[in-house]
Design a protein around this motif. Structure first.
Motif: not given
Length: 275
Positions: A243-267
């Protein structure tokens, strides 16, 4: 059935995998109940194939059961389900509505690990059967990740029980998971919490398979959890863009991407990993 003393209590015969029925065995004396608590029996190889239940007056009893239905003594395995599942590790991702954050994590991880690891998601207050929210779907599409066929699901205890790793998007979701199944606490992390532990302690492969890598990460992260506290409690949360703005979606997605990239790289760290 009377309780038999140790001197005349019958010896337990070895379990037979071909046995198709449940055959009661004499209850154990009360003094042996503590020694044969289910947690201790789980590590007892000679008792594999024996089911455990609590009889009348809380006396521990052993029941003869088909050996293929039990792993160790305590963890029931659905043989029919296991035979039809091609993966051997299950990751469950949890958020609130199951249409923004958790689907993004699910599809990013599934895209990286293919069919060798089963990744699913659910919501504590899911908007059941709805697809991924369009702004989040567009961000996934921009990375070449499809959200086709997705439908939101409501979180259940059975989902938590079946998962070897539960990733939540906030500390509140983590609490909801543990409230459903307290025994899942050691394998439940927020997404950013697990990524932070991996980064701070340099966890990673090489591993022979993705499942082996994930199992190792769950064990090590659980052991090191208290040694890697966040600077601020909110650092463990992914912001909710619904329900938020596009910029909030982008910020949330960037947090998700950085965290998943770390886990994927470790595995997948090192040439030893095989999909």
């Amino acid at each position: 059935m009377p309780v038999l003393p140790n001197s005349i209590r019958p010896r337990l015969p070895p379990p037979s995998p071909s046995s198709g029925h449940t055959e009661p065995v004499a209850p154990l004396p009360r003094r042996d109940a503590k020694r044969l608590h289910p947690r201790r029996l789980a590590a007892s190889a000679p008792l594999r194939g024996w089911g455990i239940c609590w009889g009348l007056r809380t006396r521990l009893q052993l029941y003869r059961a088909p050996a293929h239905q039990y792993y160790g003594c305590c963890n029931r395995i659905d043989a029919s389900r296991s035979a039809s599942v091609p993966y051997n590790f299950h990751v469950l991702v949890v958020c609130t509505g199951n249409i923004c954050r958790s689907p993004a994590v699910e599809r990013l991880l599934a895209n990286a690990w293919g069919g060798s690891v089963h990744v699913s998601s659910a919501g504590t207050r899911a908007l059941v059967d709805l697809p991924v929210d369009p702004p989040m779907e567009n961000l996934l599409t921009g990375l070449g990740v499809s959200s086709r066929g997705f439908a939101a699901r409501l979180l259940t205890e059975e989902m938590v029980r079946e998962a070897q790793l539960v990733l939540t998007l906030t500390r509140e979701h983590r609490g909801s998971v543990v409230e459903l199944l307290p025994g899942a606490v050691r394998r439940t992390f927020t997404l950013r919490e697990l990524a932070r532990i991996i980064s701070m302690h340099g966890l990673g492969g090489p591993y022979a398979t993705y499942a082996e890598g994930l199992s190792a990460l769950v064990f090590e992260a659980g052991r090191l959890r208290t040694s890697a506290p966040p600077q601020r409690p909110t650092d463990d949360d992914i912001i909710d863009p619904y329900g938020q703005s596009r910029s909030t979606f982008e910020e949330s997605f960037e947090q998700i991407r950085l965290a998943t990239d770390t886990i994927i790289a470790a595995v997948g760290n090192g040439p030893g990993v095989q999909a």
